[in-house]
Write a protein that holds these residues in place. Structure first.
Motif, mmCIF file in Angstrom:
data_model
loop_
_atom_site.group_PDB
_atom_site.id
_atom_site.type_symbol
_atom_site.label_atom_id
_atom_site.label_comp_id
_atom_site.label_asym_id
_atom_site.label_seq_id
_atom_site.Cartn_x
_atom_site.Cartn_y
_atom_site.Cartn_z
ATOM 1 N N ARG A 92 0.820 -1.223 0.000
ATOM 2 C CA ARG A 92 0.000 0.000 0.000
ATOM 3 C C ARG A 92 0.852 1.272 0.000
ATOM 4 N NH1 ARG A 92 -5.337 0.976 1.296
ATOM 5 N NH2 ARG A 92 -5.757 3.007 2.185
ATOM 6 N N ARG A 93 1.943 1.286 0.752
ATOM 7 C CA ARG A 93 2.797 2.485 0.811
ATOM 8 C C ARG A 93 3.447 2.756 -0.544
ATOM 9 N NH1 ARG A 93 6.034 3.292 6.253
ATOM 10 N NH2 ARG A 93 6.787 4.887 4.866
ATOM 11 N N THR A 94 3.906 1.704 -1.209
ATOM 12 C CA THR A 94 4.508 1.866 -2.530
ATOM 13 C C THR A 94 3.479 2.384 -3.521
ATOM 14 O OG1 THR A 94 6.073 0.077 -2.086
ATOM 15 C CG2 THR A 94 5.715 0.656 -4.397
ATOM 16 N N PHE A 95 2.290 1.792 -3.497
ATOM 17 C CA PHE A 95 1.226 2.213 -4.404
ATOM 18 C C PHE A 95 0.840 3.672 -4.147
ATOM 19 C CE2 PHE A 95 -3.410 2.124 -5.595
ATOM 20 C CZ PHE A 95 -3.200 2.077 -6.961
ATOM 21 N N THR A 96 0.726 4.032 -2.889
ATOM 22 C CA THR A 96 0.397 5.414 -2.526
ATOM 23 C C THR A 96 1.462 6.381 -3.044
ATOM 24 O OG1 THR A 96 -0.807 4.677 -0.571
ATOM 25 C CG2 THR A 96 -0.070 6.961 -0.581
ATOM 26 N N ALA A 97 2.713 6.025 -2.871
ATOM 27 C CA ALA A 97 3.806 6.891 -3.342
ATOM 28 C C ALA A 97 3.763 7.046 -4.855
ATOM 29 C CB ALA A 97 5.149 6.312 -2.906
ATOM 30 N N GLU A 98 3.491 5.959 -5.566
ATOM 31 C CA GLU A 98 3.403 6.027 -7.025
ATOM 32 C C GLU A 98 2.244 6.923 -7.466
ATOM 33 O OE1 GLU A 98 3.283 2.042 -8.566
ATOM 34 O OE2 GLU A 98 5.332 1.622 -7.921
ATOM 35 N N LEU A 99 1.092 6.770 -6.826
ATOM 36 C CA LEU A 99 -0.058 7.608 -7.164
ATOM 37 C C LEU A 99 0.217 9.078 -6.895
ATOM 38 C CD1 LEU A 99 -3.129 5.573 -5.832
ATOM 39 C CD2 LEU A 99 -2.510 6.011 -8.207
ATOM 40 N N LEU A 100 0.790 9.371 -5.735
ATOM 41 C CA LEU A 100 1.081 10.760 -5.391
ATOM 42 C C LEU A 100 2.085 11.375 -6.373
ATOM 43 C CD1 LEU A 100 1.211 10.485 -1.501
ATOM 44 C CD2 LEU A 100 -0.563 11.601 -2.889
ATOM 45 N N SER A 101 3.074 10.602 -6.781
ATOM 46 C CA SER A 101 4.055 11.099 -7.754
ATOM 47 C C SER A 101 3.404 11.389 -9.096
ATOM 48 C CB SER A 101 5.189 10.087 -7.948
ATOM 49 O OG SER A 101 5.936 9.957 -6.778
ATOM 50 N N GLN A 102 2.540 10.487 -9.544
ATOM 51 C CA GLN A 102 1.846 10.693 -10.820
ATOM 52 C C GLN A 102 0.945 11.923 -10.754
ATOM 53 O OE1 GLN A 102 -0.089 7.022 -11.902
ATOM 54 N NE2 GLN A 102 1.810 5.881 -11.744
ATOM 55 N N LEU A 103 0.218 12.065 -9.660
ATOM 56 C CA LEU A 103 -0.659 13.228 -9.509
ATOM 57 C C LEU A 103 0.137 14.534 -9.425
ATOM 58 C CD1 LEU A 103 -3.330 11.706 -7.137
ATOM 59 C CD2 LEU A 103 -3.776 12.710 -9.391
ATOM 60 N N ALA A 104 1.287 14.500 -8.768
ATOM 61 C CA ALA A 104 2.121 15.697 -8.691
ATOM 62 C C ALA A 104 2.586 16.108 -10.090
ATOM 63 C CB ALA A 104 3.321 15.457 -7.774
ATOM 64 N N MET A 145 -4.648 14.207 -4.303
ATOM 65 C CA MET A 145 -3.461 13.937 -3.503
ATOM 66 C C MET A 145 -3.775 14.042 -2.015
ATOM 67 S SD MET A 145 -0.744 15.988 -5.910
ATOM 68 C CE MET A 145 0.603 15.977 -4.767
ATOM 69 N N ALA A 146 -4.528 15.059 -1.645
ATOM 70 C CA ALA A 146 -4.890 15.243 -0.235
ATOM 71 C C ALA A 146 -5.741 14.077 0.264
ATOM 72 C CB ALA A 146 -5.621 16.568 -0.051
ATOM 73 N N ARG A 147 -6.680 13.608 -0.562
ATOM 74 C CA ARG A 147 -7.515 12.462 -0.154
ATOM 75 C C ARG A 147 -6.674 11.195 -0.009
ATOM 76 N NH1 ARG A 147 -11.011 14.817 -3.692
ATOM 77 N NH2 ARG A 147 -10.604 13.305 -5.323
ATOM 78 N N ILE A 148 -5.776 10.970 -0.978
ATOM 79 C CA ILE A 148 -4.934 9.779 -0.901
ATOM 80 C C ILE A 148 -4.039 9.827 0.339
ATOM 81 C CG2 ILE A 148 -2.987 8.595 -2.028
ATOM 82 C CD1 ILE A 148 -4.359 9.353 -4.727
ATOM 83 N N ALA A 149 -3.495 11.007 0.612
ATOM 84 C CA ALA A 149 -2.634 11.176 1.799
ATOM 85 C C ALA A 149 -3.460 11.267 3.086
ATOM 86 C CB ALA A 149 -1.753 12.404 1.627
ATOM 87 N N GLN A 150 -4.753 11.238 2.940
ATOM 88 C CA GLN A 150 -5.716 11.294 4.053
ATOM 89 C C GLN A 150 -5.622 12.605 4.824
ATOM 90 O OE1 GLN A 150 -5.094 7.603 6.131
ATOM 91 N NE2 GLN A 150 -6.337 6.490 4.644
ATOM 92 N N ILE A 151 -5.313 13.674 4.090
ATOM 93 C CA ILE A 151 -5.334 15.011 4.689
ATOM 94 C C ILE A 151 -6.765 15.533 4.658
ATOM 95 C CG2 ILE A 151 -4.515 17.389 4.413
ATOM 96 C CD1 ILE A 151 -1.920 16.128 3.235
ATOM 97 N N LEU A 152 -7.470 15.239 3.547
ATOM 98 C CA LEU A 152 -8.889 15.583 3.407
ATOM 99 C C LEU A 152 -9.674 14.294 3.275
ATOM 100 C CD1 LEU A 152 -8.763 18.423 0.728
ATOM 101 C CD2 LEU A 152 -8.975 18.696 3.182
ATOM 102 N N THR A 153 -10.929 14.321 3.660
ATOM 103 C CA THR A 153 -11.761 13.133 3.497
ATOM 104 C C THR A 153 -12.904 13.402 2.547
ATOM 105 O OG1 THR A 153 -13.010 13.733 5.460
ATOM 106 C CG2 THR A 153 -11.230 12.116 5.713
#
Length: 108
Positions: free
Chosen positions: A66-78, A100-108
């Protein structure tokens, strides 16, 4: 390929990867069976084997933690967000930032 002749290892590998690409591009199983019969002259049973093997290839592509997938998604979105800003597409950039905020769980 002549009907009745067994595929070489290289041919079988090509077919598995071709079927994996077809699946990832949205082809249905019946479309793949038709394609396999017309392109390679193989039976429905052999086509089903290629589909099963191709599905395993696709599963392996997504078998990451999950952490790897999250990092890949955040990089693509950036990257997308930067391109959107360069193209003066602020709504798209904001959408990327919100995702990005939702994936990082900053916003819901």
């Amino acid at each position: 390929l002549l009907m009745g002749r067994k595929a070489t290892n290289a041919e079988a590998e090509y077919r598995r990867n071709r079927v994996a690409r077809l699946l990832s591009n949205g082809a249905t199983r019946s479309e793949i069976r038709q394609y396999s019969a017309s392109e390679w002259g193989i039976s429905e049973r052999q086509s089903a084997r290629y589909i099963a093997e191709a599905t395993e290839i696709l599963k392996a592509d997504w078998d990451i933690d999950r952490r790897t997938f999250t990092a890949e998604l955040l990089s693509q979105l950036a990257s997308l967000q930067k391109e959107a800003r360069k193209g003066n597409q602020s709504a798209v950039a904001l959408g990327c930032i919100n995702s990005m905020a939702r994936i990082a769980q900053i916003l819901t």
